[in-house]
Design a protein around this motif. Structure first.
Motif, short mmCIF file in Angstrom:
data_model
loop_
_atom_site.label_atom_id
_atom_site.label_comp_id
_atom_site.label_asym_id
_atom_site.label_seq_id
_atom_site.Cartn_x
_atom_site.Cartn_y
_atom_site.Cartn_z
N PRO A 100 0.93 -1.18 -0.01
CA PRO A 100 0.06 -0.04 0.28
C PRO A 100 1.04 1.16 0.03
N PHE A 101 2.01 1.17 0.53
CA PHE A 101 2.84 2.40 0.65
C PHE A 101 3.25 2.63 -0.85
N SER A 102 3.58 1.96 -1.43
CA SER A 102 4.20 2.10 -2.79
C SER A 102 3.26 2.26 -3.85
N THR A 103 2.27 1.65 -3.63
CA THR A 103 1.09 1.95 -4.41
C THR A 103 0.39 3.55 -4.03
N CYS A 104 0.39 3.86 -2.89
CA CYS A 104 -0.33 5.12 -2.72
C CYS A 104 0.69 6.24 -3.17
N TYR A 105 1.80 6.05 -3.07
CA TYR A 105 3.06 7.05 -3.60
C TYR A 105 3.10 7.00 -5.09
N LEU A 106 2.86 6.09 -5.55
CA LEU A 106 2.89 5.93 -7.13
C LEU A 106 1.74 6.75 -7.55
N ILE A 107 0.49 6.77 -7.14
CA ILE A 107 -0.63 7.32 -7.39
C ILE A 107 -0.49 8.81 -7.28
N SER A 108 0.11 9.00 -6.05
CA SER A 108 0.55 10.42 -5.86
C SER A 108 1.25 11.42 -6.59
N LEU A 109 2.36 10.36 -7.13
CA LEU A 109 3.18 11.10 -8.10
C LEU A 109 2.59 11.39 -9.36
N LEU A 110 1.94 10.41 -9.86
CA LEU A 110 0.98 10.51 -11.09
C LEU A 110 0.11 11.24 -11.10
N GLY A 111 -0.66 11.58 -9.90
CA GLY A 111 -1.83 12.60 -9.89
C GLY A 111 -1.28 13.94 -9.82
N ASN A 112 -0.11 14.10 -9.07
CA ASN A 112 0.29 15.64 -8.72
C ASN A 112 0.94 15.96 -9.88
N VAL A 113 2.10 15.21 -10.46
CA VAL A 113 2.68 15.58 -11.65
C VAL A 113 1.75 16.06 -12.78
N MET A 114 0.76 15.17 -13.06
CA MET A 114 -0.13 15.54 -13.87
C MET A 114 -1.07 17.03 -13.64
N VAL A 115 -1.06 17.11 -12.57
CA VAL A 115 -1.67 18.48 -12.34
C VAL A 115 -0.87 19.58 -12.60
N LEU A 116 0.38 19.54 -12.23
CA LEU A 116 1.49 20.46 -12.41
C LEU A 116 1.45 20.40 -14.27
N PHE A 117 1.45 19.35 -14.87
CA PHE A 117 1.68 19.40 -16.33
C PHE A 117 0.69 19.87 -17.09
N VAL A 118 -0.71 19.76 -16.59
CA VAL A 118 -1.71 20.09 -17.18
C VAL A 118 -2.06 21.69 -17.09
N VAL A 119 -1.90 22.16 -15.84
CA VAL A 119 -2.05 23.54 -15.60
C VAL A 119 -0.76 24.31 -16.16
N GLY A 120 0.36 23.69 -16.27
CA GLY A 120 1.64 24.45 -16.99
C GLY A 120 1.15 24.31 -18.41
N LYS A 121 0.69 23.44 -19.11
CA LYS A 121 0.39 23.42 -20.55
C LYS A 121 -0.84 24.34 -21.05
N GLU A 122 -1.87 24.49 -20.23
CA GLU A 122 -3.05 25.38 -20.54
C GLU A 122 -3.00 26.64 -20.18
N GLN A 123 -2.95 27.73 -21.01
CA GLN A 123 -2.82 28.84 -20.81
C GLN A 123 -4.21 29.43 -20.00
N THR A 124 -5.32 28.86 -20.42
CA THR A 124 -6.70 28.91 -19.78
C THR A 124 -6.60 28.83 -18.30
N LEU A 125 -5.49 27.76 -17.92
CA LEU A 125 -5.74 27.42 -16.53
C LEU A 125 -4.64 28.37 -15.58
#
Length: 312
Positions: A32-57
């Motif tokens: 569960p530790f590694s699973t939660c950590y990987l989901i956390s990395l994926l989700g938060n990096v995705m937030v940073l990527f999407v907001v960084g790429k989209e000028q409307t955000l």
């Protein structure tokens, strides 16, 4: 694999025991530790990527989401990789400098996380109570300044914790019954007087977590007061829906943070393995849930997620 040799460890080395009493189950805990950590990395990096790429955000609300994602990554990364090394490879040793450095990052990112959540509550207050003046009161530059102030506060208040601890004399046993170097866990190994350190830790907890929660509560009392003045039920629902995601994030982060802080000081009757297991949820659950909560509750962000994840 051989167990770490406690008797021949250097005096400048601490031993992190992981979850005492459940050493045989460390490999199972790593799942569960590694699973939660990987989901956390994926989700938060995705937030940073999407907001960084989209000028409307590139708006205050989404800049705050990026700050929250960065602090969530900092909180989990400061603890989970070392914990997994303990669980998988039995690498329990950590130098005193490494221990104090980890302690600084754990508490500093937590303090910064608290500041971001407070700023998000202020953002919701302005959006609901002063919608016509929102862009004047909260610009991107203002959000950046508030984030910088939160960072400076975190560094100034938290840096003194490891500095005070580095002047303490520690007993012959350098064993920390924890998965990471926490201020109170390290303090308990000191042979000297730790009264000042304890009091300072309580003051810091009040000035950061306690004060921030108080200001968040004041913000929401003003928000609910303003919402109740609205006659339209549809407007009621729309106004409250804008706060739902932040309230869920606040509940998950604050609950685990307060439990971890208070149980170290007042939880002598709690079995160590229960306390350590539950305390670690703070480093796993909120960083994993926060991007999911905002991804589900924020339509504009959700649409951008779909745009990038479902692109052929």
């Amino acid at each position: 694999m051989e167990t770490f040799n406690l008797t021949h460890s250097s005096r400048s080395t601490f031993i992190l025991m992981g979850i005492p009493g459940l050493e045989a189950a460390h490999v199972w805990f790593s799942i569960p530790f590694s699973t939660c950590y990987l989901i956390s990395l994926l989700g938060n990096v995705m937030v940073l990527f999407v907001v960084g790429k989209e000028q409307t955000l590139h708006k205050p609300m989404y800049l705050l989401l990026c700050m929250l994602a960065l602090t969530d990554l900092g909180i989990s990364t400061s603890v989970v990789p070392k914990t997994l090394c303990i669980f998988w490879f039995n690498f329990k040793g950590i130098t005193m400098v490494g221990c104090l450095t980890q302690m600084f990052f754990v508490h500093a990112t937590s303090a910064m996380n608290s500041a971001v959540l407070l700023t998000m509550a202020f953002d919701r207050y302005v959006a609901i109570c002063y919608p016509l003046r929102y862009t004047i009161i909260l610009s991107n530059a203002q959000i950046a300044n508030l984030g910088l102030m939160g960072l400076i506060r975190a560094v100034l208040f938290i840096l003194t914790l490891p500095l005070f601890l580095s002047r303490q004399h520690f007993c012959s046993s350098h064993v920390i019954p924890q998965t990471h170097c926490d201020n109170m866990a390290v303090l308990k190994m000191s042979c000297g007087d730790i009264t000042f350190n304890r009091l300072y830790g309580l003051v810091i907890a009040f000035l950061i977590t306690g004060l921030d929660l108080m200001l968040v509560a004041i913000s929401y009392s003003l928000i609910f007061k303003a919402v109740l003045r609205i006659s339209s039920k549809k407007a009621h629902q729309k106004a409250l829906n804008t706060c739902t995601a932040h309230i869920c994030v606040m509940l998950s982060s604050s609950t685990f943070s307060l439990f971890s802080s208070l149980s170290h000081r007042f939880g002598q009757g709690i079995p160590p393995y229960v306390h350590i297991t539950l305390a670690n949820l703070y480093f796993l659950v909120p960083p994993m849930l926060n991007p999911i909560i905002y991804g589900v509750k924020t339509k504009e962000l959700r649409d951008k997620f779909v745009k990038y994840t479902c692109r052929k």
